[in-house]
Design an enzyme around this catalytic site. Structure first.
Site, PDB file in Angstrom:
ATOM      1  N   HIS A  17      46.515  -4.201 -12.271  1.00 50.33           N
ATOM      2  CA  HIS A  17      45.512  -4.279 -11.192  1.00 50.33           C
ATOM      3  C   HIS A  17      45.974  -5.261 -10.109  1.00 50.33           C
ATOM      4  O   HIS A  17      45.878  -4.983  -8.921  1.00 50.33           O
ATOM      5  CB  HIS A  17      44.167  -4.816 -11.729  1.00 50.33           C
ATOM      6  CG  HIS A  17      43.465  -3.915 -12.697  1.00 50.33           C
ATOM      7  ND1 HIS A  17      43.026  -4.357 -13.922  1.00 50.33           N
ATOM      8  CD2 HIS A  17      43.080  -2.620 -12.608  1.00 50.33           C
ATOM      9  CE1 HIS A  17      42.401  -3.368 -14.553  1.00 50.33           C
ATOM     10  NE2 HIS A  17      42.431  -2.298 -13.775  1.00 50.33           N
ATOM     11  N   LYS A  41      28.316   1.792 -20.032  1.00 49.72           N
ATOM     12  CA  LYS A  41      29.538   1.327 -20.690  1.00 49.72           C
ATOM     13  C   LYS A  41      29.390  -0.158 -21.010  1.00 49.72           C
ATOM     14  O   LYS A  41      29.304  -0.983 -20.100  1.00 49.72           O
ATOM     15  CB  LYS A  41      30.713   1.509 -19.728  1.00 49.72           C
ATOM     16  CG  LYS A  41      31.923   2.221 -20.296  1.00 49.72           C
ATOM     17  CD  LYS A  41      32.872   2.462 -19.142  1.00 49.72           C
ATOM     18  CE  LYS A  41      34.296   2.640 -19.469  1.00 49.72           C
ATOM     19  NZ  LYS A  41      35.118   2.754 -18.261  1.00 49.72           N
ATOM     20  N   ARG A  90      49.270   5.481 -12.318  1.00 49.03           N
ATOM     21  CA  ARG A  90      50.239   5.041 -13.324  1.00 49.03           C
ATOM     22  C   ARG A  90      51.171   6.171 -13.746  1.00 49.03           C
ATOM     23  O   ARG A  90      52.353   5.970 -13.954  1.00 49.03           O
ATOM     24  CB  ARG A  90      49.491   4.535 -14.574  1.00 49.03           C
ATOM     25  CG  ARG A  90      48.826   3.210 -14.360  1.00 49.03           C
ATOM     26  CD  ARG A  90      47.900   2.869 -15.479  1.00 49.03           C
ATOM     27  NE  ARG A  90      46.802   3.818 -15.544  1.00 49.03           N
ATOM     28  CZ  ARG A  90      45.700   3.661 -16.264  1.00 49.03           C
ATOM     29  NH1 ARG A  90      45.574   2.605 -17.026  1.00 49.03           N
ATOM     30  NH2 ARG A  90      44.745   4.556 -16.248  1.00 49.03           N
ATOM     31  N   SER A 127      43.200  -1.776 -19.278  1.00 52.30           N
ATOM     32  CA  SER A 127      42.347  -2.829 -19.837  1.00 52.30           C
ATOM     33  C   SER A 127      41.994  -2.510 -21.289  1.00 52.30           C
ATOM     34  O   SER A 127      41.958  -3.402 -22.139  1.00 52.30           O
ATOM     35  CB  SER A 127      41.051  -2.960 -19.025  1.00 52.30           C
ATOM     36  OG  SER A 127      41.350  -3.307 -17.700  1.00 52.30           O
TER      37      SER A 127
HETATM   38  O1  PNS Z   1      38.624   1.023 -13.762  1.00 48.62           O
HETATM   39  P1  PNS Z   1      37.970   2.373 -13.866  1.00 48.62           P
HETATM   40  O2  PNS Z   1      36.859   2.357 -14.900  1.00 48.62           O
HETATM   41  O3  PNS Z   1      38.961   3.475 -14.110  1.00 48.62           O
HETATM   42  O4  PNS Z   1      37.313   2.646 -12.435  1.00 48.62           O
HETATM   43  C1  PNS Z   1      36.563   3.829 -12.176  1.00 48.62           C
HETATM   44  C2  PNS Z   1      35.615   3.582 -10.977  1.00 48.62           C
HETATM   45  C3  PNS Z   1      34.707   2.407 -11.265  1.00 48.62           C
HETATM   46  C4  PNS Z   1      36.466   3.288  -9.752  1.00 48.62           C
HETATM   47  C5  PNS Z   1      34.796   4.874 -10.736  1.00 48.62           C
HETATM   48  O5  PNS Z   1      34.164   5.238 -11.922  1.00 48.62           O
HETATM   49  C6  PNS Z   1      33.771   4.692  -9.638  1.00 48.62           C
HETATM   50  O6  PNS Z   1      34.113   4.769  -8.474  1.00 48.62           O
HETATM   51  N1  PNS Z   1      32.505   4.430 -10.028  1.00 48.62           N
HETATM   52  C7  PNS Z   1      31.430   4.142  -9.116  1.00 48.62           C
HETATM   53  C8  PNS Z   1      30.376   5.252  -9.129  1.00 48.62           C
HETATM   54  C9  PNS Z   1      30.843   6.411  -8.265  1.00 48.62           C
HETATM   55  O7  PNS Z   1      31.034   6.289  -7.065  1.00 48.62           O
HETATM   56  N2  PNS Z   1      31.041   7.582  -8.940  1.00 48.62           N
HETATM   57  C10 PNS Z   1      31.522   8.771  -8.289  1.00 48.62           C
HETATM   58  C11 PNS Z   1      33.025   8.800  -8.251  1.00 48.62           C
HETATM   59  S1  PNS Z   1      33.623  10.228  -7.424  1.00 48.62           S
END
Ligand code: PNS
Length: 159
Positions: A17, A41, A90, A127
């Site tokens: 990150h 979560k 990644r 993570s």
């Molecule tokens: O670190 P992660 O868990 O892979 O990140 C995923 C994250 C938090 C970037 C994604 O789930 C997100 O953008 N969540 C916010 C809610 C949202 O906007 N959902 C629609 C995504 S198209």
């Protein structure tokens, strides 16, 4: 002002990150790190702890600002007039889901997503894996900043 956001769960922030955040901070005037709240979560670290750790490990990056947000990422962007999301890729396995989210986000509000290739040294890093390896006593000192290593060890001792 060129603004971008690096969003994620950051439970906890890893060297992978940090590499993406640092690279974004060289490309944009202001980079927001958005710790997105996902009520369904249960994380290891609280949102406040995650923010605190990211602030510590980005202290040398003057144009990085850390915030949490409960809601859609595009709403976080709209409220702060952020036109771009920066994400690390990644491996090919990341691509399907990241493409879906990028297409949803541009469709919802016109926010662009820029993909940055992850440093190959961190292409296997997540993570979740860091937490799992740490739980069983594996060495993760090369995968997370020292502050995160200390916080993880302290958290695991509590459990
Ligand atoms: O670190 P992660 O868990 O892979 O990140 C995923 C994250 C938090 C970037 C994604 O789930 C997100 O953008 N969540 C916010 C809610 C949202 O906007 N959902 C629609 C995504 S198209």
């Amino acid at each position: 002002m060129r603004r971008a956001v690096c969003p994620g769960s950051f439970d906890p922030v890893t060297n992978g990150h940090l590499d993406i955040i640092a690279r974004a901070s060289r490309l944009y005037d202001t980079v927001y790190v958005a710790v997105m709240v996902n009520k369904s979560k249960q994380g290891l670290f609280s949102i406040e702890e995650r923010i605190d750790l990211i602030e510590q490990v980005t202290a040398d990056l003057d144009n990085v600002q850390v915030e949490s947000f409960h809601g859609l990422l595009v709403d976080f962007c709209k409220q702060r007039e952020i036109p771009a999301i920066v994400k690390g890729l990644r491996a090919v396995s990341d691509f399907d889901y990241e493409l879906q989210m990028a297409q949803m986000n541009i469709g919802l509000s016109g926010v662009e997503t820029l993909f940055v290739p992850t440093n190959p040294a961190y292409s296997f890093l997540s993570s979740s894996l860091v937490k799992e390896v740490a739980q069983w006593g594996g060495d993760i000192s090369h995968l997370v900043p020292p502050q995160v290593l200390d916080a993880l060890n302290a958290k695991l001792r509590q459990q």
